[in-house]
Design a protein around this motif. Structure first.
Motif, PDB file in Angstrom:
ATOM      1  N   GLY A 225      -2.236  37.396  45.312  1.00 22.73           N
ATOM      2  CA  GLY A 225      -3.452  37.683  44.545  1.00 22.73           C
ATOM      3  C   GLY A 225      -3.842  39.147  44.537  1.00 22.73           C
ATOM      4  N   MET A 226      -4.581  39.516  43.484  1.00 28.09           N
ATOM      5  CA  MET A 226      -5.142  40.864  43.417  1.00 28.09           C
ATOM      6  C   MET A 226      -6.647  40.742  43.631  1.00 28.09           C
ATOM      7  SD  MET A 226      -4.566  43.894  40.679  1.00 28.09           S
ATOM      8  CE  MET A 226      -5.130  43.084  39.226  1.00 28.09           C
ATOM      9  N   HIS A 227      -7.029  40.701  44.907  1.00 24.95           N
ATOM     10  CA  HIS A 227      -8.456  40.600  45.245  1.00 24.95           C
ATOM     11  C   HIS A 227      -8.740  41.666  46.291  1.00 24.95           C
ATOM     12  CE1 HIS A 227      -8.661  36.825  43.084  1.00 24.95           C
ATOM     13  NE2 HIS A 227      -7.646  36.363  43.790  1.00 24.95           N
ATOM     14  N   PRO A 228      -9.007  42.905  45.829  1.00 16.26           N
ATOM     15  CA  PRO A 228      -9.179  44.000  46.795  1.00 16.26           C
ATOM     16  C   PRO A 228     -10.203  43.629  47.863  1.00 16.26           C
ATOM     17  CG  PRO A 228      -9.197  44.836  44.550  1.00 16.26           C
ATOM     18  CD  PRO A 228      -9.196  43.341  44.447  1.00 16.26           C
ATOM     19  N   GLY A 229      -9.848  43.880  49.083  1.00 19.89           N
ATOM     20  CA  GLY A 229     -10.761  43.591  50.197  1.00 19.89           C
ATOM     21  C   GLY A 229     -10.724  42.144  50.640  1.00 19.89           C
TER      22      GLY A 229
ATOM     23  N   CYS B  67      -5.436  41.060  50.762  1.00 17.12           N
ATOM     24  CA  CYS B  67      -4.904  42.425  50.774  1.00 17.12           C
ATOM     25  C   CYS B  67      -4.246  42.719  52.123  1.00 17.12           C
ATOM     26  CB  CYS B  67      -6.033  43.433  50.541  1.00 17.12           C
ATOM     27  SG  CYS B  67      -7.356  43.308  51.750  1.00 17.12           S
ATOM     28  N   MET B  68      -3.589  43.860  52.171  1.00 20.35           N
ATOM     29  CA  MET B  68      -3.125  44.364  53.464  1.00 20.35           C
ATOM     30  C   MET B  68      -3.760  45.734  53.673  1.00 20.35           C
ATOM     31  SD  MET B  68       0.641  44.716  55.148  1.00 20.35           S
ATOM     32  CE  MET B  68       1.305  46.120  54.265  1.00 20.35           C
ATOM     33  N   ASN B  69      -4.341  45.939  54.853  1.00 20.16           N
ATOM     34  CA  ASN B  69      -5.029  47.187  55.177  1.00 20.16           C
ATOM     35  C   ASN B  69      -4.277  47.934  56.268  1.00 20.16           C
ATOM     36  OD1 ASN B  69      -7.145  46.384  53.487  1.00 20.16           O
ATOM     37  ND2 ASN B  69      -8.161  45.286  55.164  1.00 20.16           N
TER      38      ASN B  69
ATOM     39  N   THR C  95      -2.932  45.214  47.334  1.00 22.22           N
ATOM     40  CA  THR C  95      -3.029  43.798  46.965  1.00 22.22           C
ATOM     41  C   THR C  95      -1.779  43.393  46.199  1.00 22.22           C
ATOM     42  OG1 THR C  95      -3.933  44.102  44.764  1.00 22.22           O
ATOM     43  CG2 THR C  95      -5.523  44.086  46.590  1.00 22.22           C
ATOM     44  N   GLY C  96      -1.671  42.100  45.939  1.00 19.19           N
ATOM     45  CA  GLY C  96      -0.637  41.596  45.044  1.00 19.19           C
ATOM     46  C   GLY C  96      -1.034  41.855  43.591  1.00 19.19           C
ATOM     47  N   PRO C  97      -0.237  41.367  42.634  1.00 18.18           N
ATOM     48  CA  PRO C  97      -0.463  41.726  41.232  1.00 18.18           C
ATOM     49  C   PRO C  97      -1.297  40.728  40.419  1.00 18.18           C
ATOM     50  CG  PRO C  97       1.710  40.775  41.473  1.00 18.18           C
ATOM     51  CD  PRO C  97       1.075  40.729  42.830  1.00 18.18           C
ATOM     52  N   ASN C  98      -1.712  39.582  41.005  1.00 19.07           N
ATOM     53  CA  ASN C  98      -2.236  38.506  40.145  1.00 19.07           C
ATOM     54  C   ASN C  98      -3.750  38.339  40.259  1.00 19.07           C
ATOM     55  OD1 ASN C  98       0.447  37.264  39.298  1.00 19.07           O
ATOM     56  ND2 ASN C  98       0.625  37.231  41.531  1.00 19.07           N
ATOM     57  N   ASP C  99      -4.414  38.381  39.106  1.00 16.77           N
ATOM     58  CA  ASP C  99      -5.861  38.137  39.123  1.00 16.77           C
ATOM     59  C   ASP C  99      -6.279  37.115  38.073  1.00 16.77           C
ATOM     60  OD1 ASP C  99      -5.458  39.572  36.852  1.00 16.77           O
ATOM     61  OD2 ASP C  99      -7.059  41.025  37.222  1.00 16.77           O
ATOM     62  N   ARG C 100      -5.322  36.428  37.459  1.00 19.05           N
ATOM     63  CA  ARG C 100      -5.653  35.414  36.453  1.00 19.05           C
ATOM     64  C   ARG C 100      -4.585  34.316  36.472  1.00 19.05           C
ATOM     65  NH1 ARG C 100      -5.895  39.617  31.881  1.00 19.05           N
ATOM     66  NH2 ARG C 100      -6.711  40.678  33.687  1.00 19.05           N
ATOM     67  N   PRO C 101      -4.910  33.159  35.857  1.00 23.50           N
ATOM     68  CA  PRO C 101      -3.920  32.059  35.858  1.00 23.50           C
ATOM     69  C   PRO C 101      -2.598  32.512  35.241  1.00 23.50           C
ATOM     70  CG  PRO C 101      -6.041  31.294  35.041  1.00 23.50           C
ATOM     71  CD  PRO C 101      -6.158  32.782  35.195  1.00 23.50           C
ATOM     72  N   GLY C 102      -1.545  31.844  35.607  1.00 24.30           N
ATOM     73  CA  GLY C 102      -0.209  32.279  35.185  1.00 24.30           C
ATOM     74  C   GLY C 102       0.297  33.239  36.240  1.00 24.30           C
ATOM     75  N   GLY C 103       1.014  34.264  35.806  1.00 25.73           N
ATOM     76  CA  GLY C 103       1.517  35.261  36.749  1.00 25.73           C
ATOM     77  C   GLY C 103       2.742  34.788  37.484  1.00 25.73           C
TER      78      GLY C 103
ATOM     79  N   GLN D 112       5.907  48.146  47.464  1.00 23.22           N
ATOM     80  CA  GLN D 112       4.821  49.112  47.349  1.00 23.22           C
ATOM     81  C   GLN D 112       4.976  50.083  48.514  1.00 23.22           C
ATOM     82  OE1 GLN D 112       0.830  47.938  46.570  1.00 23.22           O
ATOM     83  NE2 GLN D 112       1.391  45.894  45.843  1.00 23.22           N
ATOM     84  N   GLN D 113       4.337  51.242  48.377  1.00 22.46           N
ATOM     85  CA  GLN D 113       4.372  52.167  49.511  1.00 22.46           C
ATOM     86  C   GLN D 113       3.095  52.981  49.577  1.00 22.46           C
ATOM     87  OE1 GLN D 113       7.633  54.912  49.139  1.00 22.46           O
ATOM     88  NE2 GLN D 113       6.591  56.196  47.640  1.00 22.46           N
ATOM     89  N   TRP D 114       2.775  53.421  50.762  1.00 17.24           N
ATOM     90  CA  TRP D 114       1.693  54.379  50.971  1.00 17.24           C
ATOM     91  C   TRP D 114       2.303  55.658  51.534  1.00 17.24           C
ATOM     92  CZ3 TRP D 114      -0.553  49.988  54.298  1.00 17.24           C
ATOM     93  CH2 TRP D 114      -1.294  49.090  53.502  1.00 17.24           C
ATOM     94  N   ASP D 115       1.808  56.784  51.046  1.00 15.36           N
ATOM     95  CA  ASP D 115       2.159  58.058  51.664  1.00 15.36           C
ATOM     96  C   ASP D 115       1.229  58.228  52.868  1.00 15.36           C
ATOM     97  OD1 ASP D 115       2.550  60.640  52.438  1.00 15.36           O
ATOM     98  OD2 ASP D 115       2.678  61.430  50.396  1.00 15.36           O
ATOM     99  N   VAL D 116       1.787  58.151  54.062  1.00 11.20           N
ATOM    100  CA  VAL D 116       0.957  58.205  55.269  1.00 11.20           C
ATOM    101  C   VAL D 116       1.240  59.490  56.054  1.00 11.20           C
ATOM    102  CG1 VAL D 116       0.582  55.728  55.475  1.00 11.20           C
ATOM    103  CG2 VAL D 116       2.666  56.724  56.450  1.00 11.20           C
ATOM    104  N   GLY D 117       1.777  60.488  55.325  1.00  8.10           N
ATOM    105  CA  GLY D 117       2.139  61.753  55.973  1.00  8.10           C
ATOM    106  C   GLY D 117       0.972  62.346  56.760  1.00  8.10           C
ATOM    107  N   GLU D 118      -0.232  62.232  56.226  1.00  3.49           N
ATOM    108  CA  GLU D 118      -1.385  62.867  56.879  1.00  3.49           C
ATOM    109  C   GLU D 118      -1.739  62.216  58.216  1.00  3.49           C
ATOM    110  OE1 GLU D 118      -5.315  61.538  54.842  1.00  3.49           O
ATOM    111  OE2 GLU D 118      -3.701  61.060  53.438  1.00  3.49           O
ATOM    112  N   PHE D 119      -1.195  61.023  58.456  1.00  7.37           N
ATOM    113  CA  PHE D 119      -1.520  60.338  59.718  1.00  7.37           C
ATOM    114  C   PHE D 119      -0.380  60.437  60.735  1.00  7.37           C
ATOM    115  CE2 PHE D 119      -3.480  57.667  56.270  1.00  7.37           C
ATOM    116  CZ  PHE D 119      -4.739  58.241  56.362  1.00  7.37           C
ATOM    117  N   GLY D 120       0.576  61.319  60.440  1.00  5.88           N
ATOM    118  CA  GLY D 120       1.764  61.420  61.284  1.00  5.88           C
ATOM    119  C   GLY D 120       1.413  61.506  62.770  1.00  5.88           C
ATOM    120  N   GLY D 121       2.079  60.706  63.579  1.00  5.68           N
ATOM    121  CA  GLY D 121       1.896  60.725  65.029  1.00  5.68           C
ATOM    122  C   GLY D 121       0.745  59.864  65.515  1.00  5.68           C
TER     123      GLY D 121
END
Ligand code: FRU
Length: 752
Positions: free
Chosen positions: A120-124, A127-129, A141-149, A156-165
């Motif tokens: 599902g696409m339900h921010p918050g 989701c994964m935090n 989040t996932g890609p789905n917010d309506r029937p079907g899908g 997916q990826q996050w750039d987490v360079g700023e949190f290095g270490g």
């Protein structure tokens, strides 16, 4: 001749202006930098969720279940795109359940945090935090917010360079309880290498010079939507698991109708480093044609499609020496999808020659589902244009309803009736048949009236205008209906004189009811009776317009062929009859007599007393065979026939035929019972007491090489009254030496 050309290079000079026109970079969250960092260190796996429990991850609530799921959970659509056997799937107990799943702390030691995510696409809420110091610093989040899908997971990826270490935790949350109230996650890793960007609408232009366009497939890769444009008109559009690198196998798109014309292949989304489009080429014999029918799991005397997937047999009809076998077909993948009508013909019900696809989907996603075909010898529909009788087929066009197509070239090419659809309702799988007493066409069609499972009956004077008459509940998908004489001599079919007859009404499971049909209403005389007693047999259909009145049935053999460029098969054609048994009149199955054409070496054995420990078949080491035995169990408690690594047991105490977990009553007649078993690479088909019990069985890949045969009596002495083993010839490889269904013939252009 096997000319091989890369489509992007062919006729390069003429095409330069039109090469690679539409590529654009998709600006999505996944897009990172461009090339890999030269000094990239190995990835760090955070979690692959391959164990049965979550290890040191902690859960709250119930949504995440006791541990990673093996794919889809009950009532969930197929889940795809995860790696390995398991993934995090918060659909445990459906969308209504809630909970969290939290990782132990880990240190961020690479620039990118990458993961597969779907749901599902339900921010918050679903989701994964990424949590640092109690703060959510990234969320996905996932890609789905309506029937079907789709339940497909994508990277997916996050750039987490700023949190290095720094030390962080991942928290997967499912507090969503409505539609798409779940989240799917797999394979979380830290990496120095960014995920490649995705290109959209990537095009390759070419001139059609070969018969086949070869497309590389990687099973379980993300599905791409591909279209073939010929002179700017979309002529084919389908989904395919395109291989970005080394393919598992190749499939082909038949370019026959477009020879010499300018075309372009357009792919909706491709990773920027994908090799798929470069790999696609045109050839005159499709890639792999030289090894065709020699694949280790290729059924050797059952039909299976050269490439791709098959399910239901469709449009079984005989006309002028040819038995047509159309079938539900995905030409571009190993799994179900992209439903077309594939096509094969036989002159003897045993040897098959695959022809070009008969029905393509009308539009993207508007698939050609199951149906049937008849010869309209009276030209009631007015479709006839030449000297041949016109063949008419009815099929479900998923976006439209029940539709009619016709053929004036002996069933080899088909034209849509302009007045389609001819029946609109909630349902599918029209079965056409001629009802002589009322002089009308009838259609039995699966109908989901008021959410139930029915067969509805319609009639028509001309196959175009249909009138609804009645429906009967309790049948699911793929109806078939036919009249059979009771206790007629085998092989005589409708010529059985004045024998009493009954109508058989059946559907996909092969369970059936006997009764009478007056052209409008089926009046049952029995409750639902069991059909086949085995497994992997579904959606069977019988032939129309048989020249000799036989009622011959072919089913979809749900025999999976992992690792092969094709999947599933058709069961061996069986002649159906109605026979009076101790329980009443029952439907019986016997392999068609044409099986005899496949017999090679025959091993016969004298009648004998079979002592425990004796195995008269011990010296046999054979691949494909038909084994026949007639026996009196005597004092034995069981007789065990082993073929293809599978035990077929007659339990003389319970008077039952047993194979795997399947059991069916098998009575002694005059103190004896008979078994006939056909053994092929991926199946065995058991016929007890001349077909009173029909038990098709899947032969799994690990047994496909077993060549030993055995017959043992257990607990006493049995009397073997007759025993013979006929080795069978391959319908493909034998044909390659010059016969009818040759593989060579199958890959040459065929009249359309
Ligand atoms: C049965 C079935 C049919 C349908 C077809 C689609 O296996 O579900 O009802 O027409 O397959 O491929």
């Amino acid at each position: 001749m096997n000319r091989s050309r890369c489509v992007c290079c062919s006729s390069l000079s003429r095409l330069l202006s039109s090469r690679v026109v539409l590529a654009t970079l998709l600006a999505a969250s996944v897009c990172g930098g461009s090339a890999a960092e030269p000094s990239a260190r190995p990835d760090i796996l955070i979690a692959d969720f391959e164990r049965a429990d979550y290890g040191d991850w902690t859960t709250t609530g119930e949504a995440f279940g006791p541990g990673p799921a093996r794919g889809a959970l009950p009532d969930q659509m197929a889940v795809e795109g995860y790696l390995g056997e398991r993934l995090v799937n918060s659909f445990f107990n459906g969308d209504g359940s809630t909970g969290t799943l939290t990782s132990p702390p880990f240190r961020i030691e690479r620039r990118y945090l990458q993961f597969l995510m779907g749901g599902g696409m339900h921010p918050g809420q679903a989701c994964m935090n990424l949590v640092l110091d109690g703060q959510v610093v990234r969320s996905a989040t996932g890609p789905n917010d309506r029937p079907g899908g789709s339940e497909r997971l994508d990277w997916q990826q996050w750039d987490v360079g700023e949190f290095g270490g720094l030390e962080a935790r991942l928290q997967i949350v499912d507090s969503a309880t409505g539609g798409w109230g779940h989240i799917n996650v797999d394979h979380i890793r830290l990496s120095d290498r960014p995920l490649p960007g995705l290109l959209t609408n990537v095009a390759r232009a070419f001139t059609v010079e070969g018969r086949y366009l070869n497309l590389p497939v990687k099973h379980r890769a993300p599905k791409r939507r591909v279209r073939l444009e010929i002179e700017s008109r979309v002529v084919r559009e389908f989904e395919i698991e395109l291989a970005d690198a080394a393919p598992d196998f190749w499939v082909f798109l038949d370019l026959g109708p477009f020879e010499g014309r300018r075309g372009a292949l357009v792919v909706d989304r491709l990773p920027e480093d994908s090799k798929a489009l470069d790999a696609i080429d045109q050839t005159d014999a499709f890639r792999g044609a030289d090894g065709l029918y020699r694949e280790p799991l290729r059924p050797q005397f059952h039909f299976s499609s050269r490439r791709g997937w098959n399910n239901d047999p469709n449009g079984l009809v005989y006309y002028r020496g040819e038995y047509h076998l159309f079938y539900q077909h995905n030409p571009y993948g190993w799994d179900w999808g992209n439903m077309h009508w594939g096509h094969a013909v036989s002159t003897d019900l045993v040897h098959w020659r695959e022809l070009p696809i008969a029905l393509y989907p009308m539009a993207y996603g508007d698939w050609a589902f199951s149906g049937s075909a008849v010869v309209d010898a009276r030209n009631t529909g007015g479709f006839k244009t030449g000297s041949e009788e016109v063949l008419v087929a009815a099929y479900t066009s998923t976006g439209r309803g029940e539709c009619i197509v016709y053929s004036n070239d002996r069933g080899h090419s088909w034209t849509e009736y302009a007045g389609n659809p001819v029946v609109k309702h909630e349902g599918r799988d029209p079965r056409l048949f001629w009802h002589a007493p009322t002089g009308r066409w009838c259609m039995a069609v699966y109908d989901e009236f008021r959410g139930g499972r029915w067969i509805a009956f319609y009639s028509s004077p001309d196959l175009k205008a249909w009138t609804f008459h009645s429906r009967i509940e309790g049948f699911f998908e793929c109806p078939d209906i036919f009249e059979l004489p009771v206790d007629a001599q085998a092989g005589r079919g409708a010529d059985a004189g004045n024998a009493a007859s009954k109508w058989v009404l059946t559907a996909a499971s092969s369970a059936y009811r006997l009764g009478q049909f007056d052209g409008r209403v089926f009046t049952p005389e029995t409750p639902m009776l069991p059909g086949h007693r085995g497994e992997s047999f579904y959606a069977a259909q019988t032939y129309s317009d048989m020249p000799d009145g036989r009622r011959v049935q072919i089913g979809w053999g749900q025999m999976a062929t992992p690792g092969m460029p094709f999947n599933q098969m058709m069961t061996f054609p069986c002649e159906l009859s109605l026979r009076t048994t101790d329980d009443g009149v029952r439907l019986c199955w016997q392999p068609v007599r044409e099986l005899e054409r496949l017999r090679a070496r025959k091993h016969t054995f004298d009648p004998r007393a079979l002592e425990p420990g004796d195995n008269p078949l011990a010296n046999l080491n054979i691949d494909l065979h038909e084994t026949r035995i007639e026996a009196n169990p005597g004092s034995a408690s069981a007789l065990r026939l082993s073929v293809g690594g599978i035990d077929v047991i007659y339990d003389a105490v319970a008077r039952e035929l047993i194979c795997k977990k399947h059991r069916a009553p098998l009575r002694l007649r005059d103190g004896r019972m008979s078994l006939r078993v056909l053994t092929d690479r991926t199946s065995i088909e058991i016929f007890g007491n001349e077909g009173e019990v029909y038990m098709p069985i899947y032969r799994p890949p690990e047994l496909s090489g077993t060549r030993s045969v055995g017959l043992l009596a257990e607990g006493g002495v049995a009397r073997v009254l007759s025993l013979e083993v006929n080795e069978l010839k391959s319908i493909w490889l034998q044909a390659q030496e010059g016969g009818a269904g040759s593989a060579a013939a199958a890959s040459t252009p065929v009249m359309r």
